[in-house]
Design a protein around this motif. Structure first.
Motif, mmCIF file in Angstrom:
data_model
loop_
_atom_site.group_PDB
_atom_site.id
_atom_site.type_symbol
_atom_site.label_atom_id
_atom_site.label_comp_id
_atom_site.label_asym_id
_atom_site.label_seq_id
_atom_site.Cartn_x
_atom_site.Cartn_y
_atom_site.Cartn_z
ATOM 1 N N ASN A 240 0.881 -1.161 0.000
ATOM 2 C CA ASN A 240 0.000 0.000 0.000
ATOM 3 C C ASN A 240 0.923 1.217 0.000
ATOM 4 N N PRO A 241 0.388 2.439 -0.103
ATOM 5 C CA PRO A 241 1.260 3.618 -0.208
ATOM 6 C C PRO A 241 2.265 3.801 0.920
ATOM 7 N N GLY A 242 2.082 3.103 2.053
ATOM 8 C CA GLY A 242 3.009 3.282 3.162
ATOM 9 C C GLY A 242 3.847 2.065 3.489
ATOM 10 N N ARG A 243 3.756 0.991 2.664
ATOM 11 C CA ARG A 243 4.456 -0.257 3.000
ATOM 12 C C ARG A 243 5.115 -0.871 1.770
ATOM 13 N N PRO A 244 6.390 -0.532 1.513
ATOM 14 C CA PRO A 244 7.108 -1.104 0.368
ATOM 15 C C PRO A 244 7.794 -2.428 0.705
ATOM 16 N N ILE A 245 8.021 -3.232 -0.340
ATOM 17 C CA ILE A 245 8.713 -4.514 -0.203
ATOM 18 C C ILE A 245 9.881 -4.567 -1.182
ATOM 19 N N ILE A 246 11.021 -5.043 -0.695
ATOM 20 C CA ILE A 246 12.133 -5.428 -1.569
ATOM 21 C C ILE A 246 12.247 -6.941 -1.472
ATOM 22 N N GLN A 247 12.195 -7.608 -2.612
ATOM 23 C CA GLN A 247 12.247 -9.068 -2.637
ATOM 24 C C GLN A 247 13.414 -9.520 -3.505
ATOM 25 N N LEU A 248 14.217 -10.426 -2.961
ATOM 26 C CA LEU A 248 15.403 -10.919 -3.662
ATOM 27 C C LEU A 248 15.299 -12.425 -3.863
ATOM 28 N N SER A 249 15.812 -12.907 -4.995
ATOM 29 C CA SER A 249 15.764 -14.342 -5.276
ATOM 30 C C SER A 249 17.095 -15.039 -5.012
ATOM 31 N N ALA A 250 18.196 -14.291 -5.002
ATOM 32 C CA ALA A 250 19.534 -14.879 -4.840
ATOM 33 C C ALA A 250 19.741 -16.037 -5.805
ATOM 34 N N ARG A 251 19.209 -15.922 -7.015
ATOM 35 C CA ARG A 251 19.230 -17.067 -7.933
ATOM 36 C C ARG A 251 20.635 -17.391 -8.435
ATOM 37 N N HIS A 252 21.544 -16.415 -8.452
ATOM 38 C CA HIS A 252 22.915 -16.704 -8.872
ATOM 39 C C HIS A 252 23.806 -17.127 -7.706
ATOM 40 N N LYS A 253 23.262 -17.003 -6.482
ATOM 41 C CA LYS A 253 23.932 -17.479 -5.265
ATOM 42 C C LYS A 253 25.307 -16.853 -5.045
ATOM 43 N N SER A 254 25.508 -15.640 -5.531
ATOM 44 C CA SER A 254 26.781 -14.948 -5.302
ATOM 45 C C SER A 254 26.498 -13.575 -4.718
ATOM 46 N N ASP A 255 27.423 -13.109 -3.851
ATOM 47 C CA ASP A 255 27.153 -11.870 -3.132
ATOM 48 C C ASP A 255 27.083 -10.651 -4.037
ATOM 49 N N ASP A 256 27.862 -10.643 -5.122
ATOM 50 C CA ASP A 256 27.832 -9.468 -5.997
ATOM 51 C C ASP A 256 26.450 -9.287 -6.626
ATOM 52 N N HIS A 257 25.866 -10.381 -7.081
ATOM 53 C CA HIS A 257 24.556 -10.322 -7.712
ATOM 54 C C HIS A 257 23.472 -10.004 -6.684
ATOM 55 N N LEU A 258 23.559 -10.625 -5.518
ATOM 56 C CA LEU A 258 22.572 -10.397 -4.460
ATOM 57 C C LEU A 258 22.537 -8.936 -4.033
ATOM 58 N N TRP A 259 23.721 -8.370 -3.755
ATOM 59 C CA TRP A 259 23.748 -7.004 -3.230
ATOM 60 C C TRP A 259 23.436 -5.967 -4.302
ATOM 61 N N PHE A 260 23.895 -6.197 -5.531
ATOM 62 C CA PHE A 260 23.550 -5.230 -6.567
ATOM 63 C C PHE A 260 22.030 -5.242 -6.778
ATOM 64 N N SER A 261 21.424 -6.421 -6.722
ATOM 65 C CA SER A 261 19.968 -6.515 -6.860
ATOM 66 C C SER A 261 19.276 -5.748 -5.741
ATOM 67 N N PHE A 262 19.805 -5.874 -4.510
ATOM 68 C CA PHE A 262 19.199 -5.146 -3.390
ATOM 69 C C PHE A 262 19.219 -3.648 -3.635
ATOM 70 N N PHE A 263 20.385 -3.108 -4.005
ATOM 71 C CA PHE A 263 20.484 -1.651 -4.184
ATOM 72 C C PHE A 263 19.698 -1.193 -5.416
ATOM 73 N N HIS A 264 19.616 -2.047 -6.426
ATOM 74 C CA HIS A 264 18.793 -1.738 -7.597
ATOM 75 C C HIS A 264 17.324 -1.606 -7.174
ATOM 76 N N GLU A 265 16.831 -2.546 -6.368
ATOM 77 C CA GLU A 265 15.435 -2.483 -5.927
ATOM 78 C C GLU A 265 15.216 -1.313 -4.960
ATOM 79 N N ALA A 266 16.223 -1.030 -4.143
ATOM 80 C CA ALA A 266 16.119 0.127 -3.240
ATOM 81 C C ALA A 266 15.957 1.410 -4.045
ATOM 82 N N ALA A 267 16.643 1.482 -5.182
ATOM 83 C CA ALA A 267 16.516 2.654 -6.051
ATOM 84 C C ALA A 267 15.081 2.804 -6.551
#
Length: 361
Positions: A240-267
């Motif tokens: 809803n307008p006051g409750r955002p979600i960031i969801q990650l799949s970690a499908r490549h199972k590597s930290d570079d992909h996981l964290w870049f995905s997090f900051f991409h979704e945060a953007a």
């Protein structure tokens, strides 16, 4: 020890009209006489007996006075009868919707204990509707099938729409288990900066701390194992307008992909609208939003100036990458991933610097 009780759940229900007719016969009261005693028309009593008219509370009170049977009992019989008929109609309609089930990852949902194995195709329809929290297939289409989704899929593989909706629902359910209040942008910006420093911490520990920081800022962070027929890295949307979600799949199972995905979704949360569901991994995407999210994430991790100075010093040794990552205060695996994506390193080089994320089943 209390004796175990066998609960009997019959697949039929008796109408209150049938019970009424039997009661009248036992007491030798005609339909017309009963109608006079209740102050009702013979037609109404006849329609209740035949099941054409429902038994209303005021009529049940009159039955109570005339026959000595509590009104709540009459109404309970009526509710059971109506509910039985409604379930019968629902089952018949579900039997016509079994084709709808076939594209969903039902076996995977059973494996993840989302629900028990369906007893029939119709039961599978009911279990999926309950999983998604909707009352009908049409309602599912309105909420999930026609969602305004911005996809950024793999060029080689597009996610199945129903599998994608299922994965997003799993994230929503995970978010419901987290305690977080109303979104606060300033707090979230601070949280994102602090999470940047967690990238050099072991992944499991970092994710646990990152979740707490996000929750404190009013954001849910859900890491959900990808489903078959999905090719995605992450998603960002608002419950809803006051409750955002960031969801990650970690499908490549590597930290570079996981964290870049997090900051991409945060953007996406910080820069873009609250009405769209941004899925990192799709076709039909808003390239301007995705490019902006990528640039924002990259610049947050390493400033443009620092990156330009570092990449001018090729070739890149393991020690050079470690030293630069230490200077920046982030994991060396992230630097490796950025170099690979930028074409500065072959995909096969320095992967040992990446930390791995493993699912515990």
């Amino acid at each position: 020890m209390a004796a175990a009780l066998n609960q009997f759940s019959p697949d039929y229900a008796v109408s209150p009209g049938r019970i009424l007719e039997e009661r009248l016969e036992e007491q030798g009261i005609s339909h017309a006489e009963f109608a006079r005693r209740c102050g009702r028309s013979p037609k109404m009593i006849s329609e209740i007996i035949s099941g054409k008219a429902p038994l209303l509370p005021e009529t049940a009170l009159q039955f109570e006075k005339v026959l000595g049977v509590n009104a709540s009992i009459w109404l309970g019989i009526e509710v059971d009868y109506q509910l039985h008929n409604a379930r019968k109609i629902e089952a018949e309609e579900a039997a016509e919707k079994t084709e709808w089930v076939k594209s969903f990852p039902v076996k995977e949902l059973i494996k993840r204990s989302c629900f028990k194995k369906p007893e029939s195709e119709s039961d599978a329809v009911f279990k999926l509707l309950a999983f998604f929290g909707v009352g009908s297939v049409d309602a599912w289409g309105v909420k999930y099938g026609a969602a305004n989704v911005a996809y950024r899929h793999s060029q080689k593989f597009n996610s199945c729409e129903k599998a994608l909706a299922t994965w997003l629902r799993l994230g929503e359910l995970e978010a419901e288990r987290q305690e977080f209040g109303h979104y606060r942008e300033v707090k979230f910006k601070c949280a994102v900066r602090e999470i940047r420093g967690l990238t050099s911490v072991p992944v499991d520990e970092a994710l646990e701390k990152a979740t707490r920081l996000c929750n404190h800022a009013g954001v849910a962070l859900a890491v959900v194992q990808p489903l078959p027929k999905t090719a995605l890295s992450g998603a960002a949307w608002w419950i809803n307008p006051g409750r955002p979600i960031i969801q990650l799949s970690a499908r490549h199972k590597s930290d570079d992909h996981l964290w870049f995905s997090f900051f991409h979704e945060a953007a996406h949360i910080l820069l873009h609208g609250k009405k769209s569901v941004f899925v990192d991994g799709g076709k039909g995407d808003d390239s301007a939003c995705e490019a902006e999210a990528n640039a924002w994430a990259a610049d947050l991790l390493v400033s443009k100036k620092a990156w330009a100075n570092f990449t001018a010093e090729a070739p890149f040794s393991e020690q050079a990458v470690r030293d630069f990552a230490s200077q920046q205060g982030i994991a060396p695996g992230i630097i490796v991933g950025m170099l690979q994506h930028g074409g500065y390193l072959p995909w096969s080089h320095l992967n040992k610097l990446k930390a791995r994320y493993e699912w515990v089943n």
